[in-house]
Scaffold this active site. Structure first.
Site: not given
Ligand code: IVH
Length: 672
Positions: A40, A43, A89-90, A120, A122, A124, A143, A234, A298, A322, A416, A419, A434, A439
């Site tokens: 990740d 990426y 996405s974030l 919160e 995050k 995985d 999603r 969430y 948030k 992250k 080995c 030795c 061994c 040794c």
């Molecule tokens: S909020 C606009 N809260 O992270 C906010 N996302 O890159 C939308 N994720 O697609 C997401 N834990 O799959 C939010 N506590 C959390 C999260 C969370 C994991 C994932 C989620 C989202 C991706 C964002």
């Protein structure tokens, strides 16, 4: 962060094109095949670089750029679901500075000087949306690309922690609720699933996230049902029949309706608190039963969220902070074999260096031949490497798609490598050993262990010095350490007179030790610090332990038959008896901490901040010598948090959990 000079428009255009091609490929691997070939983090890096370049040259942004999309298209076999409110996405942040910048931007846009956040974990896992009409679960979707996801209604229905009907409590039930969250697999269930797949000869999942995604995106829901999945909710999409003014109210309502909300979520009145939360959570990451890769912050007030709006498919009111990554991909250049103190031959992968969790990793353990065969690791392979906390980096899985055909299989040698003696593999064990007890590799390792911190603690007698001492024939057994003279040491490379004297002094000091440390230092197989302490508690002297019968050893509650046998065999060996005799003759004196130990037996300490009169390592040694333990992070198992100057977030964590905090003076009283 490295500062790159600004690329020309032409350079940027070229790099952008390359990045898009790579990202598209990885999207396909991840979303369509459920089989990513990069981590990740990598990426994220590609995506960030693309965003950066597109920001520099906005005219190069095209509608088909991966930055204009949140994810990838859904698989055709599933029906599709259009999300009525896009699933955004974030933006990612990787440092405190970036978080402070985010907070500044938020406040500037809102023209406010105080903004409250919700922090919160995050999770995985796999982002999903679940829809309830009049409190009844009617639809579930992935999603997907943020606009259109896959219809996985029946698959999500099988998740035990997802209610099929909202609970009726004080809150009214909304006529429509679109709740969003993350489906994940706990670390325990993941390990169990992989064990089962291994038994059945099926390919293993590289991590819990892939396992969760693979399980949800199953065409046959009964397969999903057989995988243990969980969910945390969430966020919301549309909701009808209930009004909210804060994100925290949404989470409370979720709880009321029986939707699972992560218990670690906290309100943060300031950005500093949010940064502290990130730090504390990262330290506790390994203790959680599910994988997280950061913290999501948030803005709590929904009216402020609306005012902030969104930009390039991400909300301006939220950010993902992250953690240091724990996995990375790299290439195995070679496989070498190390010989340990017990003679065990460990295959070690020598790799192209990669940064994982802020540390450069060049080597990773492959454990033994069985593991190499199970994962089918070959020289030249591209692999996923993992490093979590203090554990030795290990190769988790091979990225088989990257094979070219030039990779070479590896077999543990039958001689080995150090030795040349025969190697023996007990059919009941995975490791090869061994067979030569003299040794040089074994001798070096046992001396290093003997001198190490938890053992005799001889400062300065480190790895390089031990290698030289053994190679030059100055030391053959651990007892020879006590025959060393300064004149022996100054002859060695790069050892000044002063350093030589320091080492001689440290050797002398180490003679005053305790019985458990001495037992541990001997390096008996299966005898770690804990078993050493148990032995010291059950016998009066080293002599009594040496004389103990197998029955006596086995009758000790905390010692099993394998450990007892190992101890018994060790002391029957003539060479070992001689080494112990020599050691004691050189003047080693063994304090028996049995009575004092009762005092701190089983007590767990955590230190935060600087102590005036002790180094951290000294304080740790004292606690351990008195039978206590020192933990690195605060949990409910901790008895005392010792607070020094400038304490860190552990103090706060202790207060939150209601754990006793003491100052240095009180600590001194406890240990006196
Ligand atoms: S909020 C606009 N809260 O992270 C906010 N996302 O890159 C939308 N994720 O697609 C997401 N834990 O799959 C939010 N506590 C959390 C999260 C969370 C994991 C994932 C989620 C989202 C991706 C964002």
């Amino acid at each position: 962060m490295t500062v790159k000079s600004k690329p020309t428009r032409q350079q940027a255009a070229k790099e952008i094109e390359e990045l898009r091609e790579q990202i598209n490929y990885h999207n396909y691997r991840y979303y369509v095949l459920d089989s990513p070939v990069i981590s990740d983090q990598e990426y994220d890096r590609l995506m960030r670089r693309l965003q950066e370049l597109e920001q520099l040259y906005p005219d190069l942004v095209t509608p088909d750029s991966p930055t204009q999309k949140v994810g990838a298209p859904p698989r055709a076999e599933f029906g599709t679901v259009r999300h009525s409110v896009p699933m955004l996405s974030l933006q990612n942040a990787f440092s405190d500075d970036e978080i402070v910048d985010f907070d500044r931007r938020v406040k500037r846009l809102l023209k406010m000087d105080k903004v409250e956040y919700v922090a919160e974990p995050k999770i995985d896992g796999l982002g999903v949306e679940v829809v309830y009409r009049d409190g009844i679960y009617v639809q579930g979707s992935t999603r997907g690309d943020g606009y259109v996801g896959e219809d996985v209604t029946e698959n999500l229905r099988t998740i035990r922690s997802l209610p099929l009907r909202l609970l009726k409590t004080k809150l009214p039930i909304p006529s429509l609720l679109e709740a969003r969250g993350e489906v994940y697999m706990s670390k325990k269930d993941f390990a169990e699933l992989n064990r089962r797949r291994e038994r059945e000869g099926e390919p293993l999942f590289a991590n819990p996230r892939n396992a969760a995604a693979g399980s949800v995106r199953q065409l046959d829901p009964s397969v999903t049902a057989s995988r243990k999945l969980s969910i945390f909710l969430y966020a919301i999409g549309r909701v009808e029949g209930v009004e909210f003014s804060k994100h925290s109210e949404i989470l409370e309502a979720f709880k009321g309706w029986g939707l699972r909300v992560n218990p670690e979520i906290r309100l943060c009145p300031t950005i500093e608190k949010a940064i502290e939360y990130h730090k504390t959570l990262e330290a506790r990451r390994k203790d959680l039963d599910y994988e997280i890769d950061g913290v999501v912050l948030k803005v709590n007030r929904l009216d402020l969220q609306r005012r902030l709006g969104e930009i390039s498919r991400s909300p301006r009111w939220a950010i993902a902070y992250k953690f240091e990554p724990e996995q990375a991909t790299t290439v195995i250049k070679d496989i070498i074999v190390q010989v340990g103190r017990t003679g065990a031959l460990t295959p070690v992968a020598v790799m192209e260096p990669v940064h994982i969790g802020g540390v450069e990793v060049k080597r990773a353990t492959l454990h033994n031949q069985d593991e190499i065969d199970r994962k089918d690791v070959r020289i030249g392979d591209t692999v996923i490497v993992q490093r979590a906390g203090d554990v030795i980096p290990e190769v988790v899985a091979v990225v088989k798609e990257k094979r070219t055909g030039k990779e070479r299989k590896f077999r543990i040698p039958d001689k080995c490598p150090v030795c040349g003696a025969d190697v023996y593999k007990d059919p009941d064990e995975a490791v090869s050993r061994c067979t030569n007890i003299s040794c040089p590799a074994r001798i070096k390792q046992s001396i290093k262990h003997f001198a190490s911190k938890g053992a005799m603690d001889i400062e300065g007698l480190g790895s390089k010095l031990v290698d030289q001492l053994v190679d030059r024939g100055l030391v053959h057994t651990v007892a020879d350490i006590y025959r060393l003279e300064k004149s022996d040491l100054v002859k060695l490379e790069r050892l000044a007179d002063k350093s030589a004297q320091n080492i001689i002094d440290a050797i002398e000091r180490s003679k005053q030790t305790t019985l458990p440390r001495f037992i541990y230092a001997l390096g008996i197989r299966h005898v770690g610090e804990h078993v050493a302490r148990v032995l010291a508690e059950n016998f009066d002297s080293i002599d009594a332990i040496q004389q103990a019968s197998l029955e006596e050893l086995t009758s000790i509650r905390e010692i099993g038959p394998t450990v007892a046998q190992s101890i018994y065999t060790f002391f029957r060996e003539k060479q070992n008896q001689k080494v112990i005799k020599d050691l004691l003759a050189s003047g080693i004196s063994l304090a028996h901490p049995r009575r004092r130990a009762a005092k701190l037996d089983g007590k767990v300490f955590v230190f935060t901040g600087a102590l005036k009169d002790f180094k951290r390592s000294e304080a740790k040694k004292i606690v351990e010598d008195l039978g206590g333990k020192v933990a690195s992070s605060v949990s409910r198992k901790v008895d005392y948090v010792v607070v020094g100057e400038d304490p860190g977030s552990k103090l706060e964590e202790a207060r939150r959990l209601g754990i006793e905090t003491i100052d240095e003076e009180t600590f001194k009283k406890i240990i006196s």
